[in-house]
Design a protein around this motif. Structure first.
Motif, PDB file in Angstrom:
ATOM      1  N   ARG A 289       0.475  -1.298   0.548  1.00 43.95           N
ATOM      2  CA  ARG A 289      -0.204  -0.233   0.421  1.00 43.95           C
ATOM      3  C   ARG A 289       0.872   1.260  -0.372  1.00 43.95           C
ATOM      4  N   ARG A 290       2.029   1.277   0.443  1.00 44.46           N
ATOM      5  CA  ARG A 290       3.165   2.568   1.145  1.00 44.46           C
ATOM      6  C   ARG A 290       3.579   3.008  -0.680  1.00 44.46           C
ATOM      7  N   VAL A 291       3.893   1.461  -0.919  1.00 42.74           N
ATOM      8  CA  VAL A 291       4.388   1.968  -2.290  1.00 42.74           C
ATOM      9  C   VAL A 291       3.853   2.181  -3.298  1.00 42.74           C
ATOM     10  N   THR A 292       2.636   1.518  -3.311  1.00 41.01           N
ATOM     11  CA  THR A 292       2.328   1.346  -4.434  1.00 41.01           C
ATOM     12  C   THR A 292       1.222   2.871  -4.298  1.00 41.01           C
ATOM     13  N   ALA A 293       1.147   3.593  -2.862  1.00 43.42           N
ATOM     14  CA  ALA A 293       0.198   4.675  -3.457  1.00 43.42           C
ATOM     15  C   ALA A 293       1.643   6.231  -3.651  1.00 43.42           C
ATOM     16  N   LEU A 294       2.463   5.877  -2.753  1.00 43.60           N
ATOM     17  CA  LEU A 294       4.023   6.615  -2.998  1.00 43.60           C
ATOM     18  C   LEU A 294       4.195   6.628  -4.658  1.00 43.60           C
ATOM     19  N   LEU A 295       4.113   5.324  -5.735  1.00 39.07           N
ATOM     20  CA  LEU A 295       3.812   6.150  -7.046  1.00 39.07           C
ATOM     21  C   LEU A 295       2.698   6.645  -7.923  1.00 39.07           C
ATOM     22  N   GLU A 296       1.977   6.659  -6.798  1.00 41.49           N
ATOM     23  CA  GLU A 296       0.941   7.041  -7.144  1.00 41.49           C
ATOM     24  C   GLU A 296       0.503   8.538  -7.272  1.00 41.49           C
ATOM     25  N   GLN A 297       1.095   9.189  -6.278  1.00 40.94           N
ATOM     26  CA  GLN A 297       2.010  10.363  -5.645  1.00 40.94           C
ATOM     27  C   GLN A 297       2.639  11.127  -6.632  1.00 40.94           C
ATOM     28  N   ARG A 298       3.717  10.486  -6.974  1.00 40.39           N
ATOM     29  CA  ARG A 298       4.704  10.645  -7.758  1.00 40.39           C
ATOM     30  C   ARG A 298       4.146  11.222  -9.468  1.00 40.39           C
ATOM     31  N   ARG A 299       2.739  10.311  -9.778  1.00 34.73           N
ATOM     32  CA  ARG A 299       2.541  10.505 -11.440  1.00 34.73           C
ATOM     33  C   ARG A 299       2.142  11.903 -10.858  1.00 34.73           C
TER      34      ARG A 299
END
Length: 78
Positions: free
Chosen positions: A67-77
């Motif tokens: 969840r953390r990695v996915t959220a971080l990647l979505e935030q970066r997008r």
């Protein structure tokens, strides 16, 4: 290069890492111990148990941080 494309690539790598980690662990383990794959396949079971436990540990860590990695990647997008 488009940032969204790179982030999408990283997201796919993160998802596929669960499936690709097991063969990678086998190859790294055989390289570190200088153990041929044929001997590893026919060898003692403690090697196989150790690799299985390392893989399960990776999967547990992946589940914990997914969840953390996915959220971080979505935030970066964005």
């Amino acid at each position: 290069m488009d940032n969204g494309l790179f982030i999408s690539f990283l997201t796919q790598c993160w998802r596929w890492s669960v499936f690709l980690m097991f063969p990678l662990l086998v190859l790294l383990y055989s390289q570190l111990l200088d153990l041929p794959l044929a001997e590893f396949d026919n060898g003692v079971n403690h090697h196989k148990w150790l690799i299985t436990l390392l893989y399960l540990l990776y999967v547990l860590l992946w589940l914990r941080f997914n969840r953390r990695v996915t959220a971080l990647l979505e935030q970066r997008r964005k």
